[in-house]
Scaffold this motif. Structure first.
Motif, PDB file in Angstrom:
ATOM      1  N   MET A 182      28.441 -22.189 107.999  1.00 34.74           N
ATOM      2  CA  MET A 182      29.025 -23.428 108.498  1.00 34.74           C
ATOM      3  C   MET A 182      28.495 -24.630 107.721  1.00 34.74           C
ATOM      4  N   CYS A 183      27.200 -24.614 107.440  1.00 32.49           N
ATOM      5  CA  CYS A 183      26.590 -25.739 106.707  1.00 32.49           C
ATOM      6  C   CYS A 183      27.118 -25.818 105.273  1.00 32.49           C
ATOM      7  N   MET A 184      27.352 -24.675 104.655  1.00 27.81           N
ATOM      8  CA  MET A 184      27.795 -24.670 103.266  1.00 27.81           C
ATOM      9  C   MET A 184      29.315 -24.693 103.114  1.00 27.81           C
ATOM     10  N   GLY A 185      30.025 -24.597 104.236  1.00 28.73           N
ATOM     11  CA  GLY A 185      31.480 -24.673 104.194  1.00 28.73           C
ATOM     12  C   GLY A 185      32.151 -23.442 103.626  1.00 28.73           C
ATOM     13  N   ILE A 186      31.579 -22.264 103.868  1.00 29.07           N
ATOM     14  CA  ILE A 186      32.183 -21.010 103.400  1.00 29.07           C
ATOM     15  C   ILE A 186      32.358 -20.078 104.586  1.00 29.07           C
ATOM     16  N   SER A 187      33.215 -19.087 104.406  1.00 31.84           N
ATOM     17  CA  SER A 187      33.442 -18.114 105.474  1.00 31.84           C
ATOM     18  C   SER A 187      32.406 -16.999 105.381  1.00 31.84           C
ATOM     19  N   GLU A 188      32.195 -16.303 106.506  1.00 33.83           N
ATOM     20  CA  GLU A 188      31.270 -15.172 106.499  1.00 33.83           C
ATOM     21  C   GLU A 188      31.808 -14.029 105.630  1.00 33.83           C
ATOM     22  N   THR A 189      33.132 -13.920 105.550  1.00 29.92           N
ATOM     23  CA  THR A 189      33.726 -12.895 104.680  1.00 29.92           C
ATOM     24  C   THR A 189      33.347 -13.141 103.230  1.00 29.92           C
ATOM     25  N   CYS A 190      33.416 -14.400 102.837  1.00 30.95           N
ATOM     26  CA  CYS A 190      33.034 -14.753 101.463  1.00 30.95           C
ATOM     27  C   CYS A 190      31.552 -14.477 101.230  1.00 30.95           C
ATOM     28  N   PHE A 191      30.724 -14.775 102.239  1.00 28.82           N
ATOM     29  CA  PHE A 191      29.283 -14.569 102.106  1.00 28.82           C
ATOM     30  C   PHE A 191      28.944 -13.087 101.936  1.00 28.82           C
ATOM     31  N   ARG A 192      29.660 -12.236 102.669  1.00 28.28           N
ATOM     32  CA  ARG A 192      29.348 -10.807 102.657  1.00 28.28           C
ATOM     33  C   ARG A 192      30.078 -10.037 101.555  1.00 28.28           C
TER      34      ARG A 192
END
Length: 265
Positions: free
Chosen positions: A18-28
């Motif tokens: 949320m802080c970085m403005g990305i989705s969890e899908t993108c993170f994983r």
């Protein structure tokens, strides 16, 4: 940055995303093609090292058409650029000229051959000449004859040697060099019922097929070697000509080597 925030501040993945403005899908997300990317990079490095004058187009056509890989061209080009293999081409100023008539495209082998000379030099300073023969149908290099001097008799001997295994052409296209307009070659062609097609003086575009072949030979063979003797130059010419006919993709005939077109005919 999200991974660093999680490690440093011990926050949750959800809060970091949320802080970085990305989705969890993108993170994983984890790339599944990294192993294949290494294979693509390995092939590109090997091709550019073995063929120093090949650009991206030839490398991609070789991988796609000769080796049978199904890699997308955008993916291969991205890796090609990441490896910094792209050749820098200095743009040349183009002079506007009258558009010449298009060359007729043969529909079968041995309809029209093109012949021409090229010049280079040995390491001891002596002048070197090459006599090149090309079949216009599939752009196949039929011969590269190398020597210090190539008079009309030597030209005829080279053509007869090719005819022994290739068959006789209906016509031969050439410029107005002294070896070609000599009575010896004209009489030989008349005797063998071969038409000599002479281009207009100062119009090399009328012999475009062999001129394009000469450019490739200069770029990928002559400019890359220093010749110690005529025998050394002839050996390298024969070696390069085999690669040109059997492995090097030719964009003029659909991105396949010239020999492949003969097999498909």
């Amino acid at each position: 940055m999200a991974k660093q925030a999680i490690e440093k501040h011990r926050i949750s993945i959800r809060l970091a995303c949320m802080c970085m403005g990305i989705s969890e899908t993108c993170f994983r997300y984890e790339s599944k093609l990294s192993a294949e990317n290494k294979q693509v990079a390995d092939w590109l490095l090997r091709l550019t090292q073995a063929n120093k004058r090949w650009g991206f187009g030839l490398c991609y056509l070789y991988l796609r058409n000769v080796k049978g890989f199904t890699w997308n061209h955008k993916r291969v080009y991205r890796i090609y650029r990441d490896l910094e293999l792209n050749l820098r081409i200095k743009p040349r100023q183009r002079i506007l000229r009258d558009k010449p008539d298009e060359l007729s495209v043969p529909t079968a082998p041995n309809q029209v051959w093109s012949i021409d000379f090229m010049s280079d030099g040995l390491s001891d300073g002596r002048k070197l000449r090459t006599f090149n023969v090309l079949d216009d149908y599939n752009r196949e290099g039929l011969a590269i004859d190398v020597d210090l001097s190539l008079p009309s008799a030597r030209v005829i001997r080279s053509l007869e040697r090719v005819i022994e295994w290739r068959g006789k052409p209906a016509a031969i296209r050439c410029d107005n060099g002294p070896e070609f307009i000599s009575g010896q070659l004209v009489n030989w062609a008349t005797k063998n019922r071969i038409t000599l097609l002479f281009i207009q003086p100062g119009k090399p575009t009328q012999n475009a097929y062999i001129e394009r072949f000469n450019r490739t030979a200069r770029h990928e063979w002559l400019d890359l070697h220093q010749f110690e003797s005529v025998e050394h130059a002839q050996y390298l010419a024969t070696e390069w000509l085999w690669t040109y006919n059997n492995e090097r993709p030719n964009s003029a005939i659909g991105g396949i080597p010239p020999k492949w077109l003969m097999k498909a005919a």
